[in-house]
Design a protein around this motif. Structure first.
Motif, PDB file in Angstrom:
ATOM      1  N   ILE A  10       0.701  -6.884  11.649  1.00  0.00           N
ATOM      2  CA  ILE A  10      -0.427  -6.773  10.713  1.00  0.00           C
ATOM      3  C   ILE A  10      -0.637  -8.095   9.966  1.00  0.00           C
ATOM      4  CG2 ILE A  10       0.862  -5.976   8.676  1.00  0.00           C
ATOM      5  CD1 ILE A  10      -2.237  -4.159   9.939  1.00  0.00           C
ATOM      6  N   ASN A  11      -1.828  -8.286   9.456  1.00  0.00           N
ATOM      7  CA  ASN A  11      -2.144  -9.517   8.709  1.00  0.00           C
ATOM      8  C   ASN A  11      -1.646  -9.380   7.261  1.00  0.00           C
ATOM      9  OD1 ASN A  11      -3.278 -11.715   7.482  1.00  0.00           O
ATOM     10  ND2 ASN A  11      -5.355 -11.361   8.221  1.00  0.00           N
ATOM     11  N   PRO A  12      -0.706 -10.229   6.847  1.00  0.00           N
ATOM     12  CA  PRO A  12      -0.216 -10.144   5.464  1.00  0.00           C
ATOM     13  C   PRO A  12      -1.121 -10.887   4.473  1.00  0.00           C
ATOM     14  CG  PRO A  12       0.971 -11.869   6.619  1.00  0.00           C
ATOM     15  CD  PRO A  12      -0.024 -11.308   7.610  1.00  0.00           C
ATOM     16  N   GLY A  13      -2.244 -11.454   4.971  1.00  0.00           N
ATOM     17  CA  GLY A  13      -3.098 -12.316   4.147  1.00  0.00           C
ATOM     18  C   GLY A  13      -3.543 -11.672   2.845  1.00  0.00           C
ATOM     19  N   SER A  14      -3.869 -10.392   2.918  1.00  0.00           N
ATOM     20  CA  SER A  14      -4.409  -9.717   1.732  1.00  0.00           C
ATOM     21  C   SER A  14      -3.352  -9.597   0.630  1.00  0.00           C
ATOM     22  CB  SER A  14      -4.912  -8.342   2.139  1.00  0.00           C
ATOM     23  OG  SER A  14      -3.968  -7.761   3.005  1.00  0.00           O
ATOM     24  N   VAL A  15      -2.118  -9.298   1.002  1.00  0.00           N
ATOM     25  CA  VAL A  15      -1.070  -9.192  -0.031  1.00  0.00           C
ATOM     26  C   VAL A  15      -0.689 -10.594  -0.518  1.00  0.00           C
ATOM     27  CG1 VAL A  15       1.232  -8.335  -0.591  1.00  0.00           C
ATOM     28  CG2 VAL A  15      -0.208  -7.051   0.934  1.00  0.00           C
ATOM     29  N   HIS A  65      -6.678  -2.992   1.097  1.00  0.00           N
ATOM     30  CA  HIS A  65      -6.496  -2.043   2.198  1.00  0.00           C
ATOM     31  C   HIS A  65      -5.356  -1.062   1.948  1.00  0.00           C
ATOM     32  CE1 HIS A  65      -2.840  -4.041   3.535  1.00  0.00           C
ATOM     33  NE2 HIS A  65      -3.471  -5.202   3.494  1.00  0.00           N
ATOM     34  N   GLY A  66      -5.205  -0.121   2.890  1.00  0.00           N
ATOM     35  CA  GLY A  66      -4.146   0.876   2.801  1.00  0.00           C
ATOM     36  C   GLY A  66      -2.968   0.544   3.701  1.00  0.00           C
ATOM     37  N   THR A  67      -2.277   1.591   4.127  1.00  0.00           N
ATOM     38  CA  THR A  67      -0.992   1.417   4.807  1.00  0.00           C
ATOM     39  C   THR A  67      -1.137   1.090   6.302  1.00  0.00           C
ATOM     40  OG1 THR A  67      -0.963   3.790   5.231  1.00  0.00           O
ATOM     41  CG2 THR A  67       0.174   3.025   3.250  1.00  0.00           C
ATOM     42  N   ALA A  68      -2.371   1.191   6.833  1.00  0.00           N
ATOM     43  CA  ALA A  68      -2.647   0.916   8.255  1.00  0.00           C
ATOM     44  C   ALA A  68      -1.507   1.445   9.140  1.00  0.00           C
ATOM     45  CB  ALA A  68      -2.863  -0.581   8.470  1.00  0.00           C
ATOM     46  N   PRO A  74       0.813  -1.219   0.000  1.00  0.00           N
ATOM     47  CA  PRO A  74       0.000   0.000   0.000  1.00  0.00           C
ATOM     48  C   PRO A  74       0.848   1.272   0.000  1.00  0.00           C
ATOM     49  CG  PRO A  74       0.080  -0.970   2.186  1.00  0.00           C
ATOM     50  CD  PRO A  74       0.800  -1.923   1.299  1.00  0.00           C
ATOM     51  N   LEU A  75       0.294   2.344  -0.531  1.00  0.00           N
ATOM     52  CA  LEU A  75       0.999   3.629  -0.553  1.00  0.00           C
ATOM     53  C   LEU A  75       0.112   4.716   0.059  1.00  0.00           C
ATOM     54  CD1 LEU A  75       2.444   3.299  -4.166  1.00  0.00           C
ATOM     55  CD2 LEU A  75       3.771   3.231  -2.034  1.00  0.00           C
ATOM     56  N   THR A  76       0.750   5.606   0.820  1.00  0.00           N
ATOM     57  CA  THR A  76       0.009   6.655   1.539  1.00  0.00           C
ATOM     58  C   THR A  76      -0.520   7.733   0.600  1.00  0.00           C
ATOM     59  OG1 THR A  76       1.545   6.349   3.357  1.00  0.00           O
ATOM     60  CG2 THR A  76       0.243   8.377   3.391  1.00  0.00           C
ATOM     61  N   THR A  77      -1.762   8.180   0.858  1.00  0.00           N
ATOM     62  CA  THR A  77      -2.294   9.372   0.186  1.00  0.00           C
ATOM     63  C   THR A  77      -2.775  10.338   1.257  1.00  0.00           C
ATOM     64  OG1 THR A  77      -3.210   7.910  -1.490  1.00  0.00           O
ATOM     65  CG2 THR A  77      -3.911  10.206  -1.566  1.00  0.00           C
TER      66      THR A  77
HETATM   67  N1  LIG Z   1      -4.116   0.731  -2.526  1.00  0.00           N
HETATM   68  C1  LIG Z   1      -3.558   1.410  -1.558  1.00  0.00           C
HETATM   69  O1  LIG Z   1      -2.348   1.490  -1.444  1.00  0.00           O
HETATM   70  C2  LIG Z   1      -4.440   2.091  -0.576  1.00  0.00           C
HETATM   71  C3  LIG Z   1      -3.916   3.109   0.169  1.00  0.00           C
HETATM   72  N2  LIG Z   1      -4.675   3.727   1.125  1.00  0.00           N
HETATM   73  C4  LIG Z   1      -4.012   4.755   1.930  1.00  0.00           C
HETATM   74  O2  LIG Z   1      -3.572   4.160   3.154  1.00  0.00           O
HETATM   75  C5  LIG Z   1      -3.528   5.156   4.192  1.00  0.00           C
HETATM   76  C6  LIG Z   1      -4.229   4.665   5.447  1.00  0.00           C
HETATM   77  O3  LIG Z   1      -5.608   4.503   5.165  1.00  0.00           O
HETATM   78  P1  LIG Z   1      -6.707   4.068   6.237  1.00  0.00           P
HETATM   79  O4  LIG Z   1      -7.918   4.825   5.971  1.00  0.00           O
HETATM   80  O5  LIG Z   1      -6.101   4.069   7.591  1.00  0.00           O
HETATM   81  O6  LIG Z   1      -7.101   2.581   5.814  1.00  0.00           O
HETATM   82  P2  LIG Z   1      -6.273   1.237   5.950  1.00  0.00           P
HETATM   83  O7  LIG Z   1      -6.918   0.276   5.030  1.00  0.00           O
HETATM   84  O8  LIG Z   1      -4.828   1.465   5.762  1.00  0.00           O
HETATM   85  O9  LIG Z   1      -6.460   0.774   7.474  1.00  0.00           O
HETATM   86  C7  LIG Z   1      -7.633   0.934   8.211  1.00  0.00           C
HETATM   87  C8  LIG Z   1      -7.755  -0.155   9.257  1.00  0.00           C
HETATM   88  O10 LIG Z   1      -8.105  -1.370   8.593  1.00  0.00           O
HETATM   89  C9  LIG Z   1      -7.504  -2.469   9.251  1.00  0.00           C
HETATM   90  N3  LIG Z   1      -6.513  -3.078   8.352  1.00  0.00           N
HETATM   91  C10 LIG Z   1      -5.972  -2.577   7.215  1.00  0.00           C
HETATM   92  N4  LIG Z   1      -5.102  -3.429   6.679  1.00  0.00           N
HETATM   93  C11 LIG Z   1      -5.097  -4.514   7.474  1.00  0.00           C
HETATM   94  C12 LIG Z   1      -4.387  -5.741   7.456  1.00  0.00           C
HETATM   95  N5  LIG Z   1      -3.505  -6.030   6.501  1.00  0.00           N
HETATM   96  N6  LIG Z   1      -4.599  -6.593   8.472  1.00  0.00           N
HETATM   97  C13 LIG Z   1      -5.471  -6.332   9.438  1.00  0.00           C
HETATM   98  N7  LIG Z   1      -6.164  -5.196   9.526  1.00  0.00           N
HETATM   99  C14 LIG Z   1      -5.982  -4.292   8.540  1.00  0.00           C
HETATM  100  C15 LIG Z   1      -6.829  -1.908  10.498  1.00  0.00           C
HETATM  101  O11 LIG Z   1      -7.847  -1.876  11.496  1.00  0.00           O
HETATM  102  P3  LIG Z   1      -7.558  -2.022  13.070  1.00  0.00           P
HETATM  103  O12 LIG Z   1      -6.530  -1.000  13.414  1.00  0.00           O
HETATM  104  O13 LIG Z   1      -8.903  -1.756  13.663  1.00  0.00           O
HETATM  105  O14 LIG Z   1      -7.108  -3.407  13.327  1.00  0.00           O
HETATM  106  C16 LIG Z   1      -6.485  -0.513  10.025  1.00  0.00           C
HETATM  107  O15 LIG Z   1      -6.243   0.371  11.085  1.00  0.00           O
HETATM  108  C17 LIG Z   1      -4.151   6.411   3.588  1.00  0.00           C
HETATM  109  O16 LIG Z   1      -3.106   7.245   3.198  1.00  0.00           O
HETATM  110  C18 LIG Z   1      -4.916   5.895   2.389  1.00  0.00           C
HETATM  111  O17 LIG Z   1      -5.068   6.864   1.409  1.00  0.00           O
HETATM  112  C19 LIG Z   1      -5.959   3.316   1.400  1.00  0.00           C
HETATM  113  C20 LIG Z   1      -6.527   2.302   0.676  1.00  0.00           C
HETATM  114  C21 LIG Z   1      -5.833   1.635  -0.406  1.00  0.00           C
END
Ligand SMILES: NC(=O)C1=CN([C@@H]2O[C@H](COP(=O)(O)OP(=O)(O)OC[C@H]3O[C@@H](n4cnc5c(N)ncnc54)[C@H](OP(=O)(O)O)[C@@H]3O)[C@@H](O)[C@H]2O)C=CC1
Ligand SMILES: O=C(O)CCC(=O)C(=O)O
Ligand SMILES: [Mg+2]
Length: 473
Positions: A406-411, A394-397, A102-105
Motif C-alpha cells: 500500500i502507499n504510505p504517502g498519506s500517513v 483513507h481507511g484500512t484498505a 486507520p481503524l475499521t468500522t
Molecule cells: N480514518 C479512518 O481510520 C478511516 C477508516 N475507514 C474504515 O476503513 C475500512 C475500509 O474502508 P474502505 O471503504 O475500504 O475505504 P479505504 O479508504 O480503506 O480503501 C478503499 C480503496 O482506496 C484505495 N486506498 C486506500 N488507501 C490507500 C493507500 N494508502 N494507498 C493506495 N490506495 C489506497 C484502495 O483502492 P484500490 O484497492 O483500488 O487500489 C482501497 O481499496 C472501513 O472499516 C472504514 O469504515 C474509512 C475511512 C477513514
C-alpha cells in the motif's frame, strides 16, 4: 496511571496555550498503528519521520514515540471488545498531540467508528485535509496541478453524532409517531408530509457554535495563505436543508462579517461594490437588480429587502472596502455541495479553502484526493483547542493489509502536517522534498505505478519509504 502501557522514560510533554502547542525538543507523541494496512503504513511512516527529524536537527530534536492501542490490536492486548481502552485516551489527553493509522468500522452493526469517537472525545472540531499535487504523480485529470485546496471539515456533529434509531425499534417507532402526529402537523411549512412508518431515523444536528468555530479556524488559516489563495468557500446543501446546511452558510458569513470585518469581503458584497465602482451614480435599485438575476420577478417585499441589503453594504463598508480595496481582502463565498464536486474538477484553480459540514467534507476529501493521485496521497489532521490527532483521509484498505504494497504517502504527509504543527518546518520540508523527488523519479507504489504511462514496476510500501529518505538530499 496506565494499566498495560508504559510511557517512554525520556522526553517531555507538549502543552497547549490559547490553542497553540508549546513544543519541547524531545516531545512524547502517542501513536496508534491502526488496523488493516496500518500494519504496513505506520512503520514506513515512522521511519521516514524519524529520519527527517534526525537529518534536520542532528540530534538536537527527537520524537519519543509512545505506542498506544486502538482497534484490533487493542482487543488483543486488553481483551474482547476493548477497542478503545482508557489507557489510550489517558495518553492522548496527557501528551496532547498524537498520530494514528486507520481503524475499521463495520457497516450496519457492531461498534460505531473509533475514528469519529476519538474526534468527539477530544473535541477535535476541525478536520483539515489539504489536497495538492506532487509533480509526476499520475492522475485521471489533465491538469491535477491546478487543484490546491484545503478542506476544513467540521468534525464533531452532523450525522456523525451517530444519533439514529433502527427501523422497527420501539423508540424509533415512538419518535415517528410523535413526528407524524404532533410535530409535523404543528409546523405549517411541512404541510401534510408524513414519515413512512417503516423508516430508520437519523438526526442531523448542526449547531451555530460548531459551525462558527470551524469557519473561524478556516478564515484564520486563509489569513496565512498567499494573497491569491485567500479565499474561504462555505460548502452546503442549503437549498434542500435550510435550517441545518443553509444555517451553516449563514453562520459562516456571520463570523466573516462580524469577527473579521476588516479582513474579509463576501462575494455578494464584492458585486455590490464593483457595480458602484463601474458606475458611481448607479441607483440602489439598479445595483440590486444586477446582483440578483431573478430580481424583476420578485415580490415587492423581497425587492425592498435586496435594495436595503445594497444600501447597508454601501453604508457600512464602502469606505473600507470600496474603490477596489475589497480585492485585497479574503473572499468568502459559498457553493452548493453537489456543484462543488464538479467545480473542483472543471475550475479547480478557483478554489482554496473549502469549509464544510461533516458529511459533505467526508465525501469531498476523498474526491479531491482522487484528483491529485488517489487516497494514497490524502493526508489529514484533526485539530482542537487542546489536542490534535493526525491521520490519513483513507481507511484500512483491508484487501491490501500485510502485503507491504500500500502507499504510505498519506500517513507520511499526515506526519508532515504534524511536524508543521509542532513548528518543525525543516524536517517537514525534507519529507516533502524526498516524497516529491521519489515520485518525480518514478519510484512509486502500485497505486501510482499502474496509472503511469508507460507503467513502472511498483515499489513495496517499505521500499517507497526508503526511496523518500534517499531523496532527502
Ligand atoms: N480514518 C479512518 O481510520 C478511516 C477508516 N475507514 C474504515 O476503513 C475500512 C475500509 O474502508 P474502505 O471503504 O475500504 O475505504 P479505504 O479508504 O480503506 O480503501 C478503499 C480503496 O482506496 C484505495 N486506498 C486506500 N488507501 C490507500 C493507500 N494508502 N494507498 C493506495 N490506495 C489506497 C484502495 O483502492 P484500490 O484497492 O483500488 O487500489 C482501497 O481499496 C472501513 O472499516 C472504514 O469504515 C474509512 C475511512 C477513514
Ligand atoms: O471512521 C470511519 O469508519 C470512516 C471515517 C471517514 O470516512 C473519514 O474520516 O473520512
Ligand atoms: Mg472518509
Amino acid at each position: 496511571m496506565y494499566d498495560k502501557i508504559i510511557p517512554p522514560t525520556t522526553g517531555s510533554k507538549i502543552t497547549f496555550k490559547k490553542g497553540e502547542p508549546i513544543v519541547p525538543d524531545n516531545p512524547i507523541i502517542p501513536f496508534i498503528r491502526g488496523d488493516g494496512t496500518g500494519i504496513d503504513i505506520w512503520p514506513a511512516a515512522q521511519k521516514v519521520l524519524d529520519a527527517a527529524v534526525a537529518k534536520a536537527y542532528k540530534g538536537t530534536r527527537e520524537i519519543n514515540w509512545f505506542k498506544v492501542y486502538a482497534g484490533d490490536e487493542a482487543c488483543d492486548l486488553y481483551g474482547t471488545y476493548q477497542y478503545l481502552p482508557q489507557d489510550t485516551l489517558t495518553a492522548i489527553e496527557e501528551y496532547g498531540v498524537a498520530i494514528k493509522g486507520p481503524l475499521t468500522t463495520p457497516v450496519g452493526g457492531g461498534i460505531r467508528s473509533l475514528n469519529v469517537a476519538l474526534r468527539q472525545i477530544f473535541d477535535l472540531y476541525a478536520c483539515v485535509r489539504p489536497c495538492r499535487y506532487y509533480a509526476g504523480t499520475p492522475s485521471p485529470h489533465k491538469n491535477p496541478e491546478k487543484l490546491d485546496v484545503i478542506i476544513y471539515r467540521e468534525n464533531t456533529e452532523d450525522i456523525y453524532l451517530g444519533i439514529e434509531w433502527k427501523q422497527g425499534s420501539e423508540i424509533g417507532d415512538r419518535l415517528i409517531k410523535i413526528l407524524n402526529e404532533e410535530l409535523i402537523p404543528a409546523t405549517p411549512e411541512h404541510g401534510k408530509k408524513q414519515i413512512p412508518l417503516d423508516s430508520g431515523i437519523g438526526i442531523k444536528p448542526i449547531s451555530k457554535t460548531g459551525s462558527q468555530r470551524l469557519v473561524r479556524r478556516a478564515i484564520q488559516h486563509a489569513l496565512l495563505l498567499p494573497k491569491n489563495k485567500q479565499q474561504v468557500t462555505l460548502v452546503h446543501k442549503g437549498n434542500i436543508m435550510k435550517y441545518t446546511e443553509g444555517a451553516f452558510r449563514d453562520w459562516g458569513y456571520e463570523v466573516a462579517t462580524s469577527e473579521f470585518r476588516q479582513e474579509t469581503v463576501t462575494e455578494r458584497e464584492s458585486w455590490i461594490l464593483s457595480n458602484k465602482e463601474k458606475n458611481p451614480n448607479i441607483s440602489l435599485e439598479d445595483n440590486a437588480q444586477q446582483i440578483d438575476p431573478g430580481f424583476n420577478s420578485l415580490t415587492p417585499e423581497k425587492k425592498a429587502q435586496i435594495v436595503k441589503e445594497v444600501e447597508e453594504v454601501l453604508n457600512s463598508i464602502w469606505a473600507t472596502h470600496g474603490n477596489g480595496q475589497w480585492k485585497e481582502k479574503i473572499m468568502v463565498n459559498d457553493r452548493i455541495a453537489d456543484s462543488i464536486f464538479q467545480q473542483i474538477q472543471t475550475r479547480p484553480d478557483e478554489y482554496s479553502i473549502l469549509a464544510t459540514m461533516n458529511l459533505n467534507g467526508d465525501y469531498l476529501s476523498d474526491a479531491a484526493a482522487a484528483i491529485v493521485g488517489g487516497l494514497g496521497m490524502g493526508p489529514g489532521a484533526n485539530i482542537g483547542d487542546s489536542s490534535a490527532i493526525f491521520e490519513a483521509t483513507h481507511g484500512t484498505a483491508p484487501k491490501h493489509a500485510g502485503l507491504d504494497r500500500i502507499n504510505p504517502g498519506s500517513v507520511i504527509l499526515s506526519g508532515v502536517m504534524m511536524l508543521e504543527f509542532l513548528g518543525w518546518q525543516e524536517a517537514a520540508d525534507l519529507v516533502k522534498k524526498g516524497l516529491g523527488d521519489a515520485i518525480a523519479n518514478g519510484q512509486v507504489t502500485y497505486d501510482l505505478a499502474r496509472l503511469l504511462e508507460p507503467p513502472v514496476e511498483p515499489l513495496k510500501c517499505s521500499e517507497f519509504a526508503e526511496a523518500i529518505i534517499q531523496h532527502f538530499g
